[in-house]
Design a protein around this motif. Structure first.
Motif, PDB file in Angstrom:
ATOM      1  N   SER A  20       0.372   7.115  -6.371  1.00  0.00           N
ATOM      2  CA  SER A  20      -0.804   7.980  -6.534  1.00  0.00           C
ATOM      3  C   SER A  20      -0.430   9.450  -6.404  1.00  0.00           C
ATOM      4  O   SER A  20      -0.917  10.291  -7.150  1.00  0.00           O
ATOM      5  CB  SER A  20      -1.879   7.631  -5.514  1.00  0.00           C
ATOM      6  OG  SER A  20      -2.347   6.321  -5.737  1.00  0.00           O
ATOM      7  N   GLU A  21       0.445   9.769  -5.448  1.00  0.00           N
ATOM      8  CA  GLU A  21       0.889  11.165  -5.292  1.00  0.00           C
ATOM      9  C   GLU A  21       1.563  11.653  -6.553  1.00  0.00           C
ATOM     10  O   GLU A  21       1.305  12.752  -7.031  1.00  0.00           O
ATOM     11  CB  GLU A  21       1.905  11.250  -4.152  1.00  0.00           C
ATOM     12  CG  GLU A  21       1.330  10.922  -2.813  1.00  0.00           C
ATOM     13  CD  GLU A  21       1.267  12.122  -1.907  1.00  0.00           C
ATOM     14  OE1 GLU A  21       1.051  11.912  -0.713  1.00  0.00           O
ATOM     15  OE2 GLU A  21       1.432  13.254  -2.386  1.00  0.00           O
TER      16      GLU A  21
ATOM     17  N   THR B 289      -5.710   6.950   3.491  1.00  0.00           N
ATOM     18  CA  THR B 289      -5.901   5.811   2.599  1.00  0.00           C
ATOM     19  C   THR B 289      -6.716   4.727   3.287  1.00  0.00           C
ATOM     20  O   THR B 289      -6.394   4.302   4.392  1.00  0.00           O
ATOM     21  CB  THR B 289      -4.531   5.235   2.192  1.00  0.00           C
ATOM     22  OG1 THR B 289      -3.824   6.238   1.469  1.00  0.00           O
ATOM     23  CG2 THR B 289      -4.679   4.007   1.315  1.00  0.00           C
TER      24      THR B 289
ATOM     25  N   VAL C 180      -7.055   6.516  -2.064  1.00  0.00           N
ATOM     26  CA  VAL C 180      -5.640   6.663  -1.725  1.00  0.00           C
ATOM     27  C   VAL C 180      -5.316   8.145  -1.682  1.00  0.00           C
ATOM     28  O   VAL C 180      -5.246   8.809  -2.700  1.00  0.00           O
ATOM     29  CB  VAL C 180      -4.733   5.972  -2.774  1.00  0.00           C
ATOM     30  CG1 VAL C 180      -3.265   6.147  -2.411  1.00  0.00           C
ATOM     31  CG2 VAL C 180      -5.067   4.492  -2.875  1.00  0.00           C
TER      32      VAL C 180
ATOM     33  N   ILE D 270       0.831  -1.211   0.000  1.00  0.00           N
ATOM     34  CA  ILE D 270       0.000   0.000   0.000  1.00  0.00           C
ATOM     35  C   ILE D 270       0.867   1.264   0.000  1.00  0.00           C
ATOM     36  O   ILE D 270       0.481   2.292  -0.552  1.00  0.00           O
ATOM     37  CB  ILE D 270      -1.013  -0.026   1.169  1.00  0.00           C
ATOM     38  CG1 ILE D 270      -2.123   1.008   0.952  1.00  0.00           C
ATOM     39  CG2 ILE D 270      -0.358   0.225   2.519  1.00  0.00           C
ATOM     40  CD1 ILE D 270      -3.076   0.675  -0.155  1.00  0.00           C
TER      41      ILE D 270
ATOM     42  N   VAL E 221       1.630   2.098  -3.434  1.00  0.00           N
ATOM     43  CA  VAL E 221       0.434   2.657  -4.057  1.00  0.00           C
ATOM     44  C   VAL E 221       0.280   4.125  -3.697  1.00  0.00           C
ATOM     45  O   VAL E 221      -0.011   4.968  -4.546  1.00  0.00           O
ATOM     46  CB  VAL E 221      -0.827   1.875  -3.615  1.00  0.00           C
ATOM     47  CG1 VAL E 221      -2.087   2.566  -4.085  1.00  0.00           C
ATOM     48  CG2 VAL E 221      -0.779   0.446  -4.114  1.00  0.00           C
ATOM     49  N   GLN E 222       0.504   4.451  -2.436  1.00  0.00           N
ATOM     50  CA  GLN E 222       0.376   5.841  -2.004  1.00  0.00           C
ATOM     51  C   GLN E 222       1.381   6.731  -2.712  1.00  0.00           C
ATOM     52  O   GLN E 222       1.044   7.807  -3.197  1.00  0.00           O
ATOM     53  CB  GLN E 222       0.588   5.943  -0.485  1.00  0.00           C
ATOM     54  CG  GLN E 222      -0.608   5.451   0.293  1.00  0.00           C
ATOM     55  CD  GLN E 222      -0.394   5.480   1.785  1.00  0.00           C
ATOM     56  OE1 GLN E 222       0.548   4.879   2.293  1.00  0.00           O
ATOM     57  NE2 GLN E 222      -1.260   6.184   2.475  1.00  0.00           N
TER      58      GLN E 222
ATOM     59  N   PRO F  14      -2.987  11.171   0.873  1.00  0.00           N
ATOM     60  CA  PRO F  14      -2.005  11.224   1.959  1.00  0.00           C
ATOM     61  C   PRO F  14      -2.696  11.190   3.313  1.00  0.00           C
ATOM     62  O   PRO F  14      -3.612  11.958   3.562  1.00  0.00           O
ATOM     63  CB  PRO F  14      -1.315  12.578   1.725  1.00  0.00           C
ATOM     64  CG  PRO F  14      -1.591  12.924   0.318  1.00  0.00           C
ATOM     65  CD  PRO F  14      -2.888  12.287  -0.054  1.00  0.00           C
TER      66      PRO F  14
END
Lengths: 210, 461
Positions: free
Chosen positions: A123-124, B433, B428, A116, A119-120, B430
């Protein structure tokens, strides 16, 4: 394939190649007029994949290159021409800016990551040039089917059970969706006990229109 | 790399809208989804305003439009995302300084905003843009500064959706169409979820040059998805068991080119079966299969019309909070009629049918909520070539279990498996999530397998 709209005629880039299993699916989806260019930084794996595609007759649709896409990005020659990009990399955010340059407007990117945190981070990074960023988990649950011979009892069998036989018979006919004579087998299904808990997260995004 | 090949793509796969094309309009980031046809006359209702869709013609799919108060009334104008980048960077900076804020002092009693409805109307009359109104609301809110940046973001987004709604121009594709229908009219597609549809196509090995036999009682979404994957090669034969073809109106939303439309054929089962079988089998199709032969405009409440009508309908889908709009076109512009020269759903030629009888279909997909799986498969499996894969979708597991069992007993297939796809989406962001609060718990079951040769099957190569 459906989520990224890979259809015949598309130009698709992929990194890493790995075993080439996804590459094979991509090739079949873009056939007969499309092309898949796949890159892996491991020379032996790339060579092995190339051999596999020869053997399965896909080499007219797939080109394997040795390249560190995280470090160098995709080759400049594809800029603005690509319909879809697939990433299966440990640090996909490093490849995302390059992927953005390769894609046509409204082109689609898909990234696969087990963790995850990856993924974070992806995504950013996607937020600057991509839109419609969505992350999914997909799993397949399988079922076992076996024949269940539910004996609908003859009257004398369960004297000691008293009124139970009638109830049992009632339950049986509810369980099957047809009129059944006694002792006719029913197919019964139940989920398989063993299941895959997780493989990875799939993140999809579309390149913004400028 | 072949430039010619790529140029051919743009004819096959236009990236820019044209007069008469079908589009999917995404209003306010998924809040409301509307299928529409872009013509000079078509309009869209947003909130309580009607605006023309003509400004959307000739722009790339993926373009974003915002509702503005133009001199001639509300209109859609293109928004370029260049400005978005800066805003996002600011957001990230805010979040880091934010940890001390919380909502202990915020009281929700509707007194925080000092601008009234009349003030806003006045601003509109003076030509203020939607964004300016949102800024003014923020400036006049007593509690805005006290909120966490996440909360501020949420507030701004809410106001933006109301005063500066945005419309995203999306290309209809198997994915976007099935997602939209699953969200609002799942019954029309038999509750076939996006991933279930993908799975059907994968398990049936749909690829270029395939001859795919389908039983599509899900409005045409299956036929369309298969045709999309075939890309103008092979055939998708949409067969029906009774006298009338099943409706496949959804196929028209795909914007298929003539080449692809030619590959979509509708042929009754009776035509596909060999003459020497004797028994002309009519599987009793249920009365509730709509028999629509000719009509012009259809009400959305009844099912989609057959492809050989020239009606143009717009199916409006919305979230629970949105409004349900029904926009039906009455005028058929000449341009659209020209596009309909090759209609999807023509009958297959005798030569093609004979080829199928000789070689068998390369795969079979069934998505028919009202039909019994076993009775249907029993009739259709003989039409497949040996070693051809098949996939059957159903909402209920019991009919599939019975079907699987019977296939095993009859030694008609191997590699039989019943699968249930599971899909969960994540938010998702910051520090925020988590899986989405709402989740589809169910997308149906799929029975898949491979047809094998057995001694009592009719001789197919």
């Amino acid at each position: 394939m459906k989520a990224v709209k890979v259809v015949p005629g598309c130009l698709v880039l992929e990194s890493g190649t790995g075993s080439g299993s996804l590459t094979t699916s991509l090739a079949r989806a873009v056939a007969p007029t499309g092309q898949v260019y796949t890159f892996d930084f491991h020379e032996q794996r790339a060579a092995s994949a190339r051999e596999d595609f020869e053997r399965t007759g896909l080499s007219s649709l797939v080109t394997v290159g040795v390249r560190d896409v995280q470090g160098e990005g995709f080759p400049e020659e594809f800029c603005g021409l690509v319909d879809s990009v697939f990433l299966d990399l440990p640090q996909p955010w490093l490849a995302i800016p390059s992927a953005g340059k390769m894609l046509k407007q409204d082109g689609i990117l898909c990234s696969f990551s087990p963790c995850i945190e990856q993924v974070q981070h992806s995504s950013e990074t996607l937020r600057s040039n991509f839109t419609d960023i969505r992350t999914f988990e997909v799993l397949l649950r399988t079922y076992e089917v076996r024949e269940g011979k539910m004996d609908s009892s003859q009257g004398d069998e369960g004297d000691s059970l008293g009124s139970l036989p009638c109830k049992r018979r009632q339950r049986l006919s509810e369980g099957s969706n047809q009129h059944e004579t006694s002792s006719s087998p029913t197919a019964m299904a139940k989920p398989s006990g063993e299941a895959r808990g997780h493989t990875g997260y799939l993140t999809f995004a579309r390149l913004k229109c400028f | 790399m072949s430039q010619n090949k790529l140029q051919k793509d743009s004819n096959h796969n236009p990236r820019v809208t044209w007069e008469g094309c079908s589009v999917l309009l995404d209003i306010n980031d998924g809040d409301r989804l509307v299928f529409a046809r872009l013509t000079a006359a078509s309009t869209l209702k947003i909130g309580n305003k009607n605006c023309s869709l003509q400004p959307l013609i000739g722009y790339p799919f993926g373009s974003l439009f915002q509702l503005e108060n133009g001199t001639k009334g509300p209109c859609l104008s293109r928004v370029l995302p260049a400005t978005e980048g800066n805003y996002l960077q600011e957001k990230v900076d805010f979040q880091i300084k934010d940890e001390s804020k919380d909502n202990r002092a915020l009281v929700d009693n509707n007194t925080a905003q000092s601008l009234t409805g009349e003030d806003i109307d006045e601003m509109r009359r003076q030509g203020a843009t939607g964004d300016e109104i949102v800024e003014a609301l923020i400036a006049n809110s007593a509690t805005f500064e006290k909120k966490t940046s996440f909360s501020q973001e949420k507030y701004k987004l809410k106001k933006q959706k109301k005063y500066a709604p945005r419309v995203l121009l999306r290309r209809p594709s198997a994915r976007s169409i099935s997602e939209a229908y699953f969200k609002k009219y799942p019954a029309r597609i038999g509750f076939l979820r996006v991933d279930s549809l993908s799975l059907l196509l994968s398990m049936a090995n749909v690829t270029a040059h395939s001859d795919v036999l389908v039983v599509d009682m899900v409005g045409g979404i299956l036929t369309g998805a298969v045709a999309e994957r075939l890309g103008g090669t092979g055939y998708v034969c949409n067969t029906y068991l009774g006298l009338d073809p099943y409706p496949m109106g959804i196929v028209r939303i795909f914007n298929f080119s003539n080449e692809i439309c030619k590959r979509i054929v509708q042929t009754p089962l009776t035509d596909l079966r060999s003459a020497q079988n004797g028994t002309s089998v009519q599987i009793g199709s249920r009365e509730d299969i709509c028999n629509i032969k000719s009509q012009s405009n259809e009400e959305i409440s009844s099912s989609n019309s057959l492809p050989h009508t020239v009606s143009m309908e717009e199916t409006a889908l919305s979230s629970e909070n949105g409004m349900l709009d029904l926009i039906t076109e009455t005028a058929a512009s000449p341009v659209i009629r020209a596009c309909k020269t090759t209609k999807a759903g023509e009958k297959a030629s005798k030569e093609t049918i004979n080829l199928w009888k000789e070689n068998g279909f390369s795969s079979l997909i069934i998505a028919a909520p009202d039909l019994d799986a076993w009775s249907t498969v029993k009739e259709l499996l003989p039409l497949l070539s040996f070693s051809a894969p098949f996939a059957i979708y159903h909402q209920y597991i019991q009919p599939l279990a019975t079907c699987m069992h019977n296939l095993q007993l009859g030694k008609m297939a191997i590699g039989l498996q019943i699968s249930e796809p599971w899909l969960r989406e994540y938010q998702v962001l910051p520090s925020r999530t988590h899986p989405h609060m709402q989740m589809s718990a169910f997308g149906g079951y799929i029975l898949s397998g491979t047809r094998i040769c057995s001694s009592d099957q009719p001789q197919l190569k």
